[in-house]
Design a protein around this motif. Structure first.
Motif, mmCIF file in Angstrom:
data_model
loop_
_atom_site.group_PDB
_atom_site.id
_atom_site.type_symbol
_atom_site.label_atom_id
_atom_site.label_comp_id
_atom_site.label_asym_id
_atom_site.label_seq_id
_atom_site.Cartn_x
_atom_site.Cartn_y
_atom_site.Cartn_z
ATOM 1 N N SER A 86 0.816 -1.207 0.000
ATOM 2 C CA SER A 86 0.000 0.000 0.000
ATOM 3 C C SER A 86 0.855 1.264 0.000
ATOM 4 O O SER A 86 0.329 2.376 -0.037
ATOM 5 N N SER A 87 2.186 1.096 -0.013
ATOM 6 C CA SER A 87 3.050 2.282 -0.043
ATOM 7 C C SER A 87 4.067 2.280 -1.183
ATOM 8 O O SER A 87 4.647 3.321 -1.475
ATOM 9 N N GLU A 88 4.273 1.124 -1.838
ATOM 10 C CA GLU A 88 5.236 1.092 -2.935
ATOM 11 C C GLU A 88 4.958 -0.063 -3.880
ATOM 12 O O GLU A 88 4.191 -0.974 -3.578
ATOM 13 N N VAL A 89 5.613 0.017 -5.036
ATOM 14 C CA VAL A 89 5.524 -1.033 -6.047
ATOM 15 C C VAL A 89 6.931 -1.297 -6.564
ATOM 16 O O VAL A 89 7.736 -0.373 -6.682
ATOM 17 N N MET A 90 7.219 -2.589 -6.815
ATOM 18 C CA MET A 90 8.534 -2.981 -7.324
ATOM 19 C C MET A 90 8.343 -3.912 -8.506
ATOM 20 O O MET A 90 7.443 -4.751 -8.488
ATOM 21 N N TRP A 91 9.166 -3.753 -9.526
ATOM 22 C CA TRP A 91 9.101 -4.633 -10.696
ATOM 23 C C TRP A 91 10.442 -4.647 -11.393
ATOM 24 O O TRP A 91 11.273 -3.768 -11.209
#
Length: 172
Positions: A86-91
């Motif tokens: 709910s605070s970041e996204v990684m890919w």
């Protein structure tokens, strides 16, 4: 899941973020309603529950067919491994943004529904072929709905894995 992003050369204002949050909250509520149907139906009398389940299957088939038609018309990126909180996204990808970039990110989180979850974020790290983006301006309500979706997905993944033995055979 599919992810699309583009670098933006501005910091989104509060009114703009409010519109994005409103759209995301409505979408997350709809996804929740679609995925939670079967639990609610079990509290109804057997005949009504059966009829609601049958209608739900028909509606899901219709949504899937319409979604396939729309997907063919849109330029939705291929799927990749994406981690969402709910605070970041990684890919990970071959082409990544630079640290410090402000991005507009679109995540296609619900298979069969060609509407993305959209948000702004700031790239906090790029290393080893992956990017980590801190989300900007998500409302508390959107964060809560996103947490619910993430928890539900995790719960289903654990249940799915428990149904398979280590050698890949289904455990009944």
């Amino acid at each position: 899941m599919s992810i699309a992003w583009k670098v933006v050369d501005f910091n989104p204002g509060e009114s703009h973020l409010a519109l994005v949050n409103e759209s995301n909250e409505a979408f997350l509520k709809a996804v929740s309603a679609v995925t939670e149907f079967s639990r609610e139906a079990s509290d109804t009398p057997a005949g009504l529950s059966h009829e609601l389940s049958r209608l739900d299957l028909k509606l899901n088939l219709l949504l899937d067919l319409v979604g396939q038609l729309i997907y063919q018309q849109l330029d939705i990126p291929s799927t990749s491994l994406v981690t969402v909180t709910s605070s970041e996204v990684m890919w990970g990808a071959d082409h990544l943004p630079s640290p410090g970039d402000t991005l507009f990110v679109q995540l296609y989180i619900q298979r069969g529904i060609p509407k993305p979850l959209s948000f702004y974020g700031r790239v906090v790290a790029v290393d080893g072929g992956s990017a980590r983006v801190q989300l900007i301006g998500l409302s508390e309500s959107v964060q809560q709905w996103l947490d619910k979706l993430i928890f539900r997905h995790h719960r289903r993944e654990v249940a799915f894995r428990k149904g398979y033995k280590a050698d890949g055979e289904v455990e009944l």
